[in-house]
Design an enzyme around this catalytic site. Sequence first.
Site, short mmCIF file in Angstrom:
data_model
loop_
_atom_site.label_atom_id
_atom_site.label_comp_id
_atom_site.label_asym_id
_atom_site.label_seq_id
_atom_site.Cartn_x
_atom_site.Cartn_y
_atom_site.Cartn_z
N HIS A 91 6.97 5.91 1.48
CA HIS A 91 7.75 4.74 1.06
C HIS A 91 8.69 5.09 -0.10
O HIS A 91 9.85 4.69 -0.12
CB HIS A 91 6.81 3.61 0.59
CG HIS A 91 5.99 2.99 1.67
ND1 HIS A 91 4.62 3.08 1.68
CD2 HIS A 91 6.33 2.26 2.75
CE1 HIS A 91 4.15 2.44 2.73
NE2 HIS A 91 5.17 1.93 3.40
N ALA A 124 0.87 -1.19 0.00
CA ALA A 124 0.00 0.00 0.00
C ALA A 124 0.90 1.23 0.00
O ALA A 124 0.77 2.13 0.82
CB ALA A 124 -0.95 -0.01 1.20
N GLN A 137 3.11 -9.75 13.29
CA GLN A 137 3.20 -8.50 14.04
C GLN A 137 1.83 -7.88 14.31
O GLN A 137 1.73 -6.79 14.86
CB GLN A 137 4.11 -7.50 13.34
CG GLN A 137 3.60 -6.93 12.03
CD GLN A 137 4.67 -6.13 11.30
OE1 GLN A 137 5.66 -6.68 10.82
NE2 GLN A 137 4.48 -4.82 11.23
N SER A 197 0.73 7.29 5.76
CA SER A 197 0.64 5.91 6.26
C SER A 197 -0.24 5.11 5.33
O SER A 197 -1.20 5.64 4.75
CB SER A 197 0.04 5.90 7.67
OG SER A 197 -0.29 4.61 8.09
N HIS A 253 3.04 4.61 -0.53
CA HIS A 253 2.72 6.03 -0.67
C HIS A 253 4.02 6.81 -0.81
O HIS A 253 5.11 6.21 -0.89
CB HIS A 253 1.90 6.53 0.53
CG HIS A 253 2.50 6.16 1.85
ND1 HIS A 253 3.65 6.74 2.35
CD2 HIS A 253 2.12 5.25 2.79
CE1 HIS A 253 3.92 6.24 3.54
NE2 HIS A 253 3.03 5.32 3.83
#
Length: 281
Positions: free
Chosen positions: A36, A31, A60, A186, A33
């Site tokens: 990243h 995902a 996690q 995020s 963005h």
Amino acid sequence: MVIHTQKETLVQALSSGAKNDKIGFVPTMGALHKGHISLVKNALENNDVVVVSIFVNPTQFNNSADLEKYPRTPEDDISLLKKLKGDVIVYLPEVSDLYDASVSAKKYNFGNLENEMEGKHRKGHFDGVGTIVSKLLKIVKPNTAYFGEKDFQQLQIVKKLVAIEMLPVKIVGCPILREKNGLAMSSRNKRLTAKQFEEAALIYKTLQEVREKFSSTSLAGLNTLVTERFLQNPNLNLEYFEIANEKTLKTAKRKNKASKYRAFIAAFAGDVRLIDNMPLN
């Protein structure tokens, strides 16, 4: 750009490269963005080859619903990475390529780092992080790996992991990238409604206010301020606010001029959990 779905072919491709090639590594859960992409660009500027892993790591997540809802956009991720100039290799594995049938996390002792903030609210989370990062670092064998400072506690955990396992890799923390309204970029932001997205800007605004008042206001006063700001917006549920020592991550009891402090917030917009942090001095 080459995509590998199995670690064996990835290892073979990396080992067949030039002997002195510097390898950079950016582990992600997809995902992707602009945050990243900034990590990948940083890696490309300082390495000959960059590996980007895209893997939603099940160990996690302490909440199965959160794991199920985590955004997965592999086709969009690949399209974004293809636009970059440089030698990028993508590792896009299935769970079975990294875990055996048990899909369990190794138990680590990260000292006090694992018991603060995220560790208090997400039991076992950092064991899962340590497990997958260790696996990936041993597969890729990078010279340098890049992590965003939005997950500042995770960054400190990864540095501790590398020390514990004596892995020959340099860990680099990269600055938080933000949306126009200040919200930290995020993958979870993709799950926010337009209204939630705008309201979530309160997290950044509150951190800014804490930073501005840090030198003139007591720690208790800052805690009260943050609580009041979130009570004024019932659509955001504050999970925790902490002012902690940057190095130890222990909650500050008093201010010490010789120490560096950072403010941390975790809050829910509906069922979407958002975290952010900001250096204070």
